[in-house]
Design an enzyme around this catalytic site. Structure first.
Site, PDB file in Angstrom:
ATOM      1  N   TYR A  30      50.371 -24.281   1.834  1.00  0.00           N
ATOM      2  CA  TYR A  30      49.425 -24.400   2.948  1.00  0.00           C
ATOM      3  C   TYR A  30      50.089 -25.146   4.105  1.00  0.00           C
ATOM      4  O   TYR A  30      50.044 -24.707   5.253  1.00  0.00           O
ATOM      5  CB  TYR A  30      48.175 -25.139   2.461  1.00  0.00           C
ATOM      6  CG  TYR A  30      47.249 -25.584   3.559  1.00  0.00           C
ATOM      7  CD1 TYR A  30      46.373 -24.688   4.169  1.00  0.00           C
ATOM      8  CD2 TYR A  30      47.246 -26.915   4.003  1.00  0.00           C
ATOM      9  CE1 TYR A  30      45.518 -25.105   5.190  1.00  0.00           C
ATOM     10  CE2 TYR A  30      46.404 -27.332   5.014  1.00  0.00           C
ATOM     11  CZ  TYR A  30      45.536 -26.424   5.604  1.00  0.00           C
ATOM     12  OH  TYR A  30      44.706 -26.832   6.612  1.00  0.00           O
TER      13      TYR A  30
HETATM   14  N1  LIG Z   1      39.290 -30.257   7.611  1.00  0.00           N
HETATM   15  C1  LIG Z   1      40.502 -30.719   7.854  1.00  0.00           C
HETATM   16  O1  LIG Z   1      40.801 -31.905   7.621  1.00  0.00           O
HETATM   17  C2  LIG Z   1      41.560 -29.811   8.422  1.00  0.00           C
HETATM   18  C3  LIG Z   1      42.777 -30.417   8.788  1.00  0.00           C
HETATM   19  C4  LIG Z   1      43.766 -29.635   9.336  1.00  0.00           C
HETATM   20  C5  LIG Z   1      43.563 -28.287   9.521  1.00  0.00           C
HETATM   21  N2  LIG Z   1      42.375 -27.720   9.139  1.00  0.00           N
HETATM   22  C6  LIG Z   1      42.218 -26.283   9.384  1.00  0.00           C
HETATM   23  O2  LIG Z   1      41.078 -26.096  10.185  1.00  0.00           O
HETATM   24  C7  LIG Z   1      40.559 -24.784   9.966  1.00  0.00           C
HETATM   25  C8  LIG Z   1      39.084 -24.898   9.675  1.00  0.00           C
HETATM   26  O3  LIG Z   1      38.932 -25.671   8.495  1.00  0.00           O
HETATM   27  P1  LIG Z   1      37.610 -26.508   8.181  1.00  0.00           P
HETATM   28  O4  LIG Z   1      38.024 -27.891   7.926  1.00  0.00           O
HETATM   29  O5  LIG Z   1      36.567 -26.203   9.165  1.00  0.00           O
HETATM   30  O6  LIG Z   1      37.293 -25.899   6.744  1.00  0.00           O
HETATM   31  P2  LIG Z   1      36.109 -24.990   6.182  1.00  0.00           P
HETATM   32  O7  LIG Z   1      34.800 -25.628   6.537  1.00  0.00           O
HETATM   33  O8  LIG Z   1      36.470 -24.745   4.782  1.00  0.00           O
HETATM   34  O9  LIG Z   1      36.232 -23.637   7.039  1.00  0.00           O
HETATM   35  C9  LIG Z   1      37.222 -22.684   6.790  1.00  0.00           C
HETATM   36  C10 LIG Z   1      36.866 -21.401   7.474  1.00  0.00           C
HETATM   37  O10 LIG Z   1      37.845 -20.375   7.178  1.00  0.00           O
HETATM   38  C11 LIG Z   1      37.174 -19.244   6.627  1.00  0.00           C
HETATM   39  N3  LIG Z   1      37.961 -18.517   5.621  1.00  0.00           N
HETATM   40  C12 LIG Z   1      38.451 -19.014   4.452  1.00  0.00           C
HETATM   41  N4  LIG Z   1      39.046 -18.026   3.747  1.00  0.00           N
HETATM   42  C13 LIG Z   1      38.911 -16.886   4.475  1.00  0.00           C
HETATM   43  C14 LIG Z   1      39.296 -15.535   4.289  1.00  0.00           C
HETATM   44  N5  LIG Z   1      39.966 -15.128   3.193  1.00  0.00           N
HETATM   45  N6  LIG Z   1      39.009 -14.627   5.241  1.00  0.00           N
HETATM   46  C15 LIG Z   1      38.310 -15.010   6.347  1.00  0.00           C
HETATM   47  N7  LIG Z   1      37.912 -16.276   6.597  1.00  0.00           N
HETATM   48  C16 LIG Z   1      38.208 -17.205   5.658  1.00  0.00           C
HETATM   49  C17 LIG Z   1      35.948 -19.826   5.970  1.00  0.00           C
HETATM   50  O11 LIG Z   1      35.010 -18.806   5.736  1.00  0.00           O
HETATM   51  P3  LIG Z   1      33.895 -19.001   4.564  1.00  0.00           P
HETATM   52  O12 LIG Z   1      32.916 -19.975   5.149  1.00  0.00           O
HETATM   53  O13 LIG Z   1      33.355 -17.657   4.392  1.00  0.00           O
HETATM   54  O14 LIG Z   1      34.610 -19.545   3.375  1.00  0.00           O
HETATM   55  C18 LIG Z   1      35.538 -20.869   6.988  1.00  0.00           C
HETATM   56  O15 LIG Z   1      34.846 -20.291   8.061  1.00  0.00           O
HETATM   57  C19 LIG Z   1      41.383 -24.189   8.834  1.00  0.00           C
HETATM   58  O16 LIG Z   1      42.407 -23.372   9.381  1.00  0.00           O
HETATM   59  C20 LIG Z   1      41.993 -25.411   8.163  1.00  0.00           C
HETATM   60  O17 LIG Z   1      43.172 -25.099   7.507  1.00  0.00           O
HETATM   61  C21 LIG Z   1      41.376 -28.456   8.596  1.00  0.00           C
END
Ligand SMILES: NC(=O)c1ccc[n+]([C@@H]2O[C@H](COP(=O)([O-])OP(=O)(O)OC[C@H]3O[C@@H](n4cnc5c(N)ncnc54)[C@H](OP(=O)(O)O)[C@@H]3O)[C@@H](O)[C@H]2O)c1
Length: 264
Positions: free
Chosen positions: A169
């Site tokens: 990741y």
């Molecule tokens: N939270 C953190 O601390 C953090 C830090 C750095 C980067 N990020 C990045 O920020 C972004 C958003 O993350 P978040 O924290 O908001 O997490 P989250 O609440 O888990 O949201 C992830 C999103 O990606 C979608 N997704 C996952 N698998 C998918 C697939 N196979 N096809 C299409 N959509 C998919 C999910 O859809 P579903 O709802 O349908 O599962 C959800 O809308 C991600 O790229 C993550 O890597 C997060």
């Protein structure tokens, strides 16, 4: 969540946000709606409807919101989403590649080809294909005079390596950061800016799934601002990088949003 900024900053702009069903993507899509944009929110793969993901929208915001869903880990999902953008928005000014996740913590000696494919397909390949597929629409939009923009979501782990079990990741996010710079250089002559937001530790379902409360508490204590981030904390960075009026001379950059967790 309301964001205090000019409500017409994105008037007339067509925006796609992937992974907008919850977390950071949901907050970012809501921010663009408040800024007057026409938004296609890609909700991901979990079963839900727009009302569940976007409660409390004003009637005007609701009218400017369209939703779609689908798995972006496969090429077919990307093609279907591009077709939806054509159909629902009729073009594209801003692409936010935000969908992504860790897909489990897997120790280095347990990583196999299937896990590699799953993590890279979602977090890197989908960004490459969606960005490339959107270029003709973005290029055409940029000819309108206000330019066009891609904003990618990467991660603090792209630079730190992340915590145990997140090697693929973290590396995929580093790939996207470098790909953003490469596209920024390549697409600048077309008036398309490409940047990325790099969230630190943001309290969304992501960490509810992959981190223990003890780990999160220790992380919060180590952050100079002494707290974890929220999805709302991230929104301004995306809107800034998408708005030519605010960042028209910024391209190829990664904006860290982490309360001081990483400074360099
Ligand atoms: N939270 C953190 O601390 C953090 C830090 C750095 C980067 N990020 C990045 O920020 C972004 C958003 O993350 P978040 O924290 O908001 O997490 P989250 O609440 O888990 O949201 C992830 C999103 O990606 C979608 N997704 C996952 N698998 C998918 C697939 N196979 N096809 C299409 N959509 C998919 C999910 O859809 P579903 O709802 O349908 O599962 C959800 O809308 C991600 O790229 C993550 O890597 C997060």
């Amino acid at each position: 969540m309301t964001f205090p900024f000019a409500s017409d900053l994105f008037a007339g702009r067509r925006v796609l946000v992937t992974g907008a069903g919850r977390g950071i993507g949901q907050a970012v899509a809501a921010g663009f709606l408040q800024g007057g944009a026409q938004v296609l929110a890609h909700l991901g793969v979990a079963e839900r409807d727009a009302a569940e993901s976007f409660p409390g929208l004003s009637p005007a915001e609701r009218e400017r919101l369209a939703v779609t869903a689908g798995d972006l880990a496969g090429g077919a999902g990307v093609e279907a989403l591009l077709a939806e953008v054509h159909r629902r928005l009729g073009g594209l000014d801003v692409l936010v590649n935000n969908a992504g996740t860790m897909l489990g913590r897997v120790p280095a000696d347990a990583v196999d080809e299937a896990h590699y494919a799953r993590v890279l397909d979602l977090n890197a390949r989908s960004v490459v294909l969606l960005s490339g597929g959107a270029v003709p629409m973005l290029r055409e939009a940029a000819q309108g005079g206000r330019g066009a923009a891609i904003v990618n979501t990467v991660s603090i782990s792209a630079r730190t390596g992340g915590s145990p079990g997140s090697s693929l990741y973290s590396a995929a996010k580093a790939f996207v950061a470098t790909h953003s710079r490469a596209l920024a250089r390549e697409l600048a002559p077309d008036g398309i800016r490409v940047n990325a937001v790099s969230p630190g530790t943001i309290m969304t379902d992501f960490h509810r799934r992959y981190s223990t409360p003890e780990k999160l508490e220790a992380t919060a204590a180590s952050i100079p601002m002494k707290r974890l981030g929220t999805a709302a904390d991230c929104v301004g960075a995306y809107l800034f990088l998408a708005a030519p009026e605010l960042s028209g001379y910024v391209t190829g950059q990664v904006l860290e949003v982490n309360g001081g967790q990483l400074m360099a």
